[in-house]
Design a protein around this motif. Structure first.
Motif, PDB file in Angstrom:
ATOM      1  N   VAL A 107       0.835  -1.208   0.000  1.00  0.00           N
ATOM      2  CA  VAL A 107       0.000   0.000   0.000  1.00  0.00           C
ATOM      3  C   VAL A 107       0.864   1.250   0.000  1.00  0.00           C
ATOM      4  CG1 VAL A 107      -1.692   1.322   1.330  1.00  0.00           C
ATOM      5  CG2 VAL A 107      -1.968  -1.155   1.071  1.00  0.00           C
ATOM      6  N   ARG A 108       1.937   1.242   0.790  1.00  0.00           N
ATOM      7  CA  ARG A 108       2.854   2.391   0.797  1.00  0.00           C
ATOM      8  C   ARG A 108       3.466   2.592  -0.581  1.00  0.00           C
ATOM      9  NH1 ARG A 108       4.972  -0.100   5.249  1.00  0.00           N
ATOM     10  NH2 ARG A 108       7.009  -0.391   4.274  1.00  0.00           N
ATOM     11  N   GLY A 111       1.135   4.114  -3.075  1.00  0.00           N
ATOM     12  CA  GLY A 111       0.892   5.528  -2.834  1.00  0.00           C
ATOM     13  C   GLY A 111       2.032   6.429  -3.250  1.00  0.00           C
ATOM     14  N   ASP A 112       3.182   5.849  -3.557  1.00  0.00           N
ATOM     15  CA  ASP A 112       4.346   6.633  -3.987  1.00  0.00           C
ATOM     16  C   ASP A 112       4.337   6.699  -5.516  1.00  0.00           C
ATOM     17  OD1 ASP A 112       6.763   7.842  -4.453  1.00  0.00           O
ATOM     18  OD2 ASP A 112       7.991   6.235  -3.588  1.00  0.00           O
ATOM     19  N   SER A 129      -1.688   5.081 -10.220  1.00  0.00           N
ATOM     20  CA  SER A 129      -2.747   5.518  -9.316  1.00  0.00           C
ATOM     21  C   SER A 129      -3.963   4.595  -9.359  1.00  0.00           C
ATOM     22  CB  SER A 129      -3.177   6.945  -9.652  1.00  0.00           C
ATOM     23  OG  SER A 129      -3.717   7.013 -10.963  1.00  0.00           O
ATOM     24  N   LEU A 132      -4.385   0.741  -6.560  1.00  0.00           N
ATOM     25  CA  LEU A 132      -5.057   0.541  -5.279  1.00  0.00           C
ATOM     26  C   LEU A 132      -6.518   0.193  -5.531  1.00  0.00           C
ATOM     27  CD1 LEU A 132      -3.629   3.352  -2.971  1.00  0.00           C
ATOM     28  CD2 LEU A 132      -3.351   0.886  -2.709  1.00  0.00           C
TER      29      LEU A 132
END
Length: 232
Positions: A107-108, A111-112, A129, A132
């Protein structure tokens, strides 16, 4: 803090349908067994223990390239491997039980948006993007200990020189070509996917339609529990 948040999420279980986080600290406490204890010769290429994966580095929680599963899932998978040997075929495992902290790492990474190093291989047709949700979720079924990512190999008459069958994509390809019934796959690739599915279904594993490599034992031994013991 995302790691902590993801783990605390599990303690709220049942009220919102999220699995509870087990208090187990070791594989033994969780009831997880090494598949090699039941199928010593099964082939493994545990992607998240190295850098050949969509994150591009070893993933949190993977301290060794091993496949752990809850015992009923491990026993069923060992039966699949045994049955395939009669056809000079075998399994090649990419991932098994996945610690909850590894999912938080995914998840991290998702998000980057500045980190695009693995896009050409893993998500060439998608914007990062968009990963997720359908592709990367905050809680994974792998963390329940009965889900496996794998492919099938064809060996020679002496059960040597085993090579993966052409399934149409590499493992962890994010895109519709990885869908098990994708119309983009060739007839040969569909036939190979069906060989894998038939072998797994005979021992009670169910395929996830978005990923030809993803199988879960049904019914799951602990459907309401996730684990976070390291793979070591």
């Amino acid at each position: 803090m995302l790691v902590l948040s993801a783990l605390l999420l599990g303690t709220q279980a049942k009220a919102d349908g999220t699995p509870a986080l087990s208090s187990a600290k070791t594989a033994d406490q969780a009831g997880l067994v090494d598949i090699r204890s039941l199928a010593p010769d099964i082939a493994e290429d545990i992607k998240y223990a190295g850098s050949d994966n969509f994150v591009g580095r070893p993933v949190d929680g993977y301290l060794a390239p091993k496949c752990f599963l809850l015992k009923p899932a491990a026993e069923a998978l060992a039966r699949v491997e045994r049955d395939l040997h009669a056809q000079h075929r075998g399994l090649l495992i990419f991932d098994c039980y996945r610690p909850a902290r590894a999912v938080a790492h995914f998840v991290r990474w998702a998000g980057d948006l500045a980190d695009q190093r693995t896009k050409p291989k893993h998500y060439p047709t998608l914007d990062k993007s968009a990963l997720l949700g359908d592709y990367i979720a905050p809680v994974s079924g792998h963390s329940r200990g009965a889900t496996i990512d794998l492919t099938m190999t064809q060996c020679d008459a002496h059960d040597a020189h085993c090579k993966p069958l052409d399934m149409g994509t590499s493992f962890d390809y994010f895109g519709t070509l990885a869908n098990t019934e994708s119309p983009q796959a060739t007839p040969t690739q569909h036939a190979h996917r069906e060989l894998l599915r038939a072998a797994m279904e005979r021992e009670g594993f169910r395929n996830y339609a978005m990923e030809w490599w993803h199988y879960t034992l049904t019914p799951e031994p602990t459907p309401d529990t996730i684990y976070d013991v390291p793979v070591q």
